[in-house]
Write an enzyme that holds these catalytic residues in place. Sequence first.
Site, PDB file in Angstrom:
ATOM      1  N   ASN A  89       0.809  -1.221   0.000  1.00  0.00           N
ATOM      2  CA  ASN A  89       0.000   0.000   0.000  1.00  0.00           C
ATOM      3  C   ASN A  89       0.843   1.272   0.000  1.00  0.00           C
ATOM      4  O   ASN A  89       0.373   2.316  -0.441  1.00  0.00           O
ATOM      5  CB  ASN A  89      -0.930  -0.028   1.224  1.00  0.00           C
ATOM      6  CG  ASN A  89      -1.579   1.307   1.481  1.00  0.00           C
ATOM      7  OD1 ASN A  89      -2.419   1.760   0.703  1.00  0.00           O
ATOM      8  ND2 ASN A  89      -1.183   1.972   2.564  1.00  0.00           N
ATOM      9  N   SER A 141      -3.772   2.500  -8.764  1.00  0.00           N
ATOM     10  CA  SER A 141      -4.411   3.821  -8.846  1.00  0.00           C
ATOM     11  C   SER A 141      -5.146   3.930 -10.174  1.00  0.00           C
ATOM     12  O   SER A 141      -4.813   3.215 -11.135  1.00  0.00           O
ATOM     13  CB  SER A 141      -3.327   4.917  -8.785  1.00  0.00           C
ATOM     14  OG  SER A 141      -3.849   6.175  -9.144  1.00  0.00           O
ATOM     15  N   TYR A 153       4.737   8.490 -11.580  1.00  0.00           N
ATOM     16  CA  TYR A 153       3.663   7.882 -10.776  1.00  0.00           C
ATOM     17  C   TYR A 153       2.838   6.934 -11.652  1.00  0.00           C
ATOM     18  O   TYR A 153       2.574   5.796 -11.277  1.00  0.00           O
ATOM     19  CB  TYR A 153       2.780   8.985 -10.188  1.00  0.00           C
ATOM     20  CG  TYR A 153       1.723   8.478  -9.220  1.00  0.00           C
ATOM     21  CD1 TYR A 153       2.084   8.002  -7.957  1.00  0.00           C
ATOM     22  CD2 TYR A 153       0.374   8.466  -9.563  1.00  0.00           C
ATOM     23  CE1 TYR A 153       1.119   7.538  -7.067  1.00  0.00           C
ATOM     24  CE2 TYR A 153      -0.596   8.001  -8.678  1.00  0.00           C
ATOM     25  CZ  TYR A 153      -0.213   7.542  -7.430  1.00  0.00           C
ATOM     26  OH  TYR A 153      -1.163   7.080  -6.543  1.00  0.00           O
ATOM     27  N   ALA A 155       3.665   5.485 -14.481  1.00  0.00           N
ATOM     28  CA  ALA A 155       4.460   4.328 -14.904  1.00  0.00           C
ATOM     29  C   ALA A 155       4.605   3.336 -13.753  1.00  0.00           C
ATOM     30  O   ALA A 155       4.521   2.116 -13.951  1.00  0.00           O
ATOM     31  CB  ALA A 155       5.839   4.784 -15.385  1.00  0.00           C
ATOM     32  N   SER A 156       4.795   3.863 -12.541  1.00  0.00           N
ATOM     33  CA  SER A 156       4.964   2.958 -11.389  1.00  0.00           C
ATOM     34  C   SER A 156       3.688   2.173 -11.123  1.00  0.00           C
ATOM     35  O   SER A 156       3.730   0.974 -10.838  1.00  0.00           O
ATOM     36  CB  SER A 156       5.374   3.751 -10.141  1.00  0.00           C
ATOM     37  OG  SER A 156       4.311   4.541  -9.646  1.00  0.00           O
ATOM     38  N   LYS A 157       2.532   2.841 -11.230  1.00  0.00           N
ATOM     39  CA  LYS A 157       1.272   2.153 -10.929  1.00  0.00           C
ATOM     40  C   LYS A 157       0.882   1.207 -12.068  1.00  0.00           C
ATOM     41  O   LYS A 157       0.314   0.137 -11.825  1.00  0.00           O
ATOM     42  CB  LYS A 157       0.163   3.173 -10.645  1.00  0.00           C
ATOM     43  CG  LYS A 157       0.400   3.998  -9.380  1.00  0.00           C
ATOM     44  CD  LYS A 157       0.492   3.138  -8.128  1.00  0.00           C
ATOM     45  CE  LYS A 157       0.525   3.973  -6.856  1.00  0.00           C
ATOM     46  NZ  LYS A 157       0.574   3.151  -5.633  1.00  0.00           N
ATOM     47  N   ILE A 186      -9.125   9.821  -3.323  1.00  0.00           N
ATOM     48  CA  ILE A 186      -9.515   9.432  -1.972  1.00  0.00           C
ATOM     49  C   ILE A 186      -9.036  10.503  -1.000  1.00  0.00           C
ATOM     50  O   ILE A 186      -7.906  10.998  -1.119  1.00  0.00           O
ATOM     51  CB  ILE A 186      -8.884   8.062  -1.585  1.00  0.00           C
ATOM     52  CG1 ILE A 186      -9.143   7.006  -2.672  1.00  0.00           C
ATOM     53  CG2 ILE A 186      -9.406   7.593  -0.222  1.00  0.00           C
ATOM     54  CD1 ILE A 186     -10.592   6.680  -2.957  1.00  0.00           C
TER      55      ILE A 186
HETATM   56  N1  LIG Z   1      -5.316   9.147  -1.865  1.00  0.00           N
HETATM   57  C1  LIG Z   1      -5.581   8.955  -3.144  1.00  0.00           C
HETATM   58  O1  LIG Z   1      -6.344   9.723  -3.754  1.00  0.00           O
HETATM   59  C2  LIG Z   1      -4.998   7.775  -3.873  1.00  0.00           C
HETATM   60  C3  LIG Z   1      -5.451   7.527  -5.174  1.00  0.00           C
HETATM   61  C4  LIG Z   1      -4.943   6.451  -5.869  1.00  0.00           C
HETATM   62  C5  LIG Z   1      -4.000   5.623  -5.294  1.00  0.00           C
HETATM   63  N2  LIG Z   1      -3.556   5.866  -4.044  1.00  0.00           N
HETATM   64  C6  LIG Z   1      -2.551   4.972  -3.493  1.00  0.00           C
HETATM   65  O2  LIG Z   1      -2.960   4.485  -2.239  1.00  0.00           O
HETATM   66  C7  LIG Z   1      -1.809   4.176  -1.448  1.00  0.00           C
HETATM   67  C8  LIG Z   1      -1.980   4.806  -0.066  1.00  0.00           C
HETATM   68  O3  LIG Z   1      -2.019   6.205  -0.247  1.00  0.00           O
HETATM   69  P1  LIG Z   1      -2.709   7.234   0.782  1.00  0.00           P
HETATM   70  O4  LIG Z   1      -3.691   8.008   0.022  1.00  0.00           O
HETATM   71  O5  LIG Z   1      -3.112   6.540   2.029  1.00  0.00           O
HETATM   72  O6  LIG Z   1      -1.458   8.194   0.995  1.00  0.00           O
HETATM   73  P2  LIG Z   1      -0.632   8.569   2.297  1.00  0.00           P
HETATM   74  O7  LIG Z   1       0.404   9.521   1.841  1.00  0.00           O
HETATM   75  O8  LIG Z   1      -1.561   8.973   3.378  1.00  0.00           O
HETATM   76  O9  LIG Z   1       0.029   7.161   2.700  1.00  0.00           O
HETATM   77  C9  LIG Z   1       1.150   6.623   2.038  1.00  0.00           C
HETATM   78  C10 LIG Z   1       2.069   6.050   3.107  1.00  0.00           C
HETATM   79  O10 LIG Z   1       3.231   5.476   2.473  1.00  0.00           O
HETATM   80  C11 LIG Z   1       4.335   5.751   3.301  1.00  0.00           C
HETATM   81  N3  LIG Z   1       5.592   5.726   2.561  1.00  0.00           N
HETATM   82  C12 LIG Z   1       5.985   6.583   1.592  1.00  0.00           C
HETATM   83  N4  LIG Z   1       7.247   6.308   1.209  1.00  0.00           N
HETATM   84  C13 LIG Z   1       7.664   5.243   1.948  1.00  0.00           C
HETATM   85  C14 LIG Z   1       8.881   4.521   2.043  1.00  0.00           C
HETATM   86  N5  LIG Z   1       9.949   4.844   1.292  1.00  0.00           N
HETATM   87  N6  LIG Z   1       8.955   3.485   2.907  1.00  0.00           N
HETATM   88  C15 LIG Z   1       7.897   3.164   3.687  1.00  0.00           C
HETATM   89  N7  LIG Z   1       6.710   3.833   3.670  1.00  0.00           N
HETATM   90  C16 LIG Z   1       6.607   4.860   2.809  1.00  0.00           C
HETATM   91  C17 LIG Z   1       4.068   7.169   3.829  1.00  0.00           C
HETATM   92  O11 LIG Z   1       4.828   7.461   4.989  1.00  0.00           O
HETATM   93  C18 LIG Z   1       2.568   7.143   4.060  1.00  0.00           C
HETATM   94  O12 LIG Z   1       2.249   6.827   5.398  1.00  0.00           O
HETATM   95  C19 LIG Z   1      -0.598   4.695  -2.231  1.00  0.00           C
HETATM   96  O13 LIG Z   1       0.045   3.637  -2.885  1.00  0.00           O
HETATM   97  C20 LIG Z   1      -1.213   5.638  -3.246  1.00  0.00           C
HETATM   98  O14 LIG Z   1      -0.428   5.758  -4.425  1.00  0.00           O
HETATM   99  C21 LIG Z   1      -4.039   6.925  -3.306  1.00  0.00           C
END
Ligand SMILES: NC(=O)c1ccc[n+]([C@@H]2O[C@H](COP(=O)([O-])OP(=O)(O)OC[C@H]3O[C@@H](n4cnc5c(N)ncnc54)[C@H](O)[C@@H]3O)[C@@H](O)[C@H]2O)c1
Length: 247
Positions: A89, A141, A153, A155-157, A186
């Site tokens: 995640n 995502s 971003y 490309a990674s997803k 979200i």
């Molecule tokens: N919020 C959105 O709108 C959304 C949309 C699509 C996808 N996502 C994906 O959902 C997932 C969770 O995102 P979120 O919205 O809860 O964001 P968020 O920023 O609240 O949580 C992401 C977490 O990843 C941790 N993290 C980042 N780099 C790290 C590293 N090098 N090592 C360990 N932990 C690390 C951060 O500290 C953070 O707690 C992510 O993969 C994000 O790409 C989120």
Amino acid sequence: MNGRRILVTGAAGGIGTSLVAELLLQGARVLATDVDESGCRLLERRIGGRPEDGRLHTMPLDLTESGAPQRIVDRAIDRLGGLDGLVNNAGVEHRAALAEHGTADWTRVLEINLSAPFRLARAAAPALAGQPGAAIVNVCSIAVTGFAGQAAYDASKGGLLSLTRSLAVELGPLGVRANAVCPGFIDTPMLDASGLRGLAEKVAARLPLGRCGHPEEVAAAIVWLLGTSAGYVTGQALFVDGGMVRA
Ligand SMILES: NC(=O)c1ccc[n+]([C@@H]2O[C@H](COP(=O)([O-])OP(=O)(O)OC[C@H]3O[C@@H](n4cnc5c(N)ncnc54)[C@H](O)[C@@H]3O)[C@@H](O)[C@H]2O)c1
């Protein structure tokens, strides 16, 4: 989820916190890891439950540190007594027009969002193999569809979705399912960190469901994919996006 042993990365973030809370509520045992050390402590205080429960273990660590994925998996197996599920995640956003997109940012985003899940899946697979109902869920995502100004971003997803499909085919015969969840906008700290909140709220108002999603709604989809009710589902991408990719 009762008694299931689940490893969650990015556990201190918006979606991660909701996910860990739901897993604990449903009786799972969780190794929650995140680079955010104070976030890990907060997680323990807020949702760790009674200390004697011992069902929540946290491990603050940067996923990009050398050997970190293997250490995290080893700790999960040690603390939980084995592993039934892995949720990749953790993720970071980066917005930049192509001409200004630095190579260092490209590498950092790919390392966290794609290479770390690969390393974690590789390290976890031997422990997951043969466990009844074992499952991997990768948080991708809507970015897999491609947007301007977020090359790394997207490309990674996109890569993470392909990795998910590869894992599904390779690990299926070992009894391990692999699926992706693709959230839309979200309401989590990521929206603020990426400067996307204004745009997200404008776009969300025009979606079929007319709003941003809640982290709990993504957590529920992840928990379903981890569980035995999804026992015949593998290699799939579940969009939790309020209808965005259909609009
Ligand atoms: N919020 C959105 O709108 C959304 C949309 C699509 C996808 N996502 C994906 O959902 C997932 C969770 O995102 P979120 O919205 O809860 O964001 P968020 O920023 O609240 O949580 C992401 C977490 O990843 C941790 N993290 C980042 N780099 C790290 C590293 N090098 N090592 C360990 N932990 C690390 C951060 O500290 C953070 O707690 C992510 O993969 C994000 O790409 C989120």
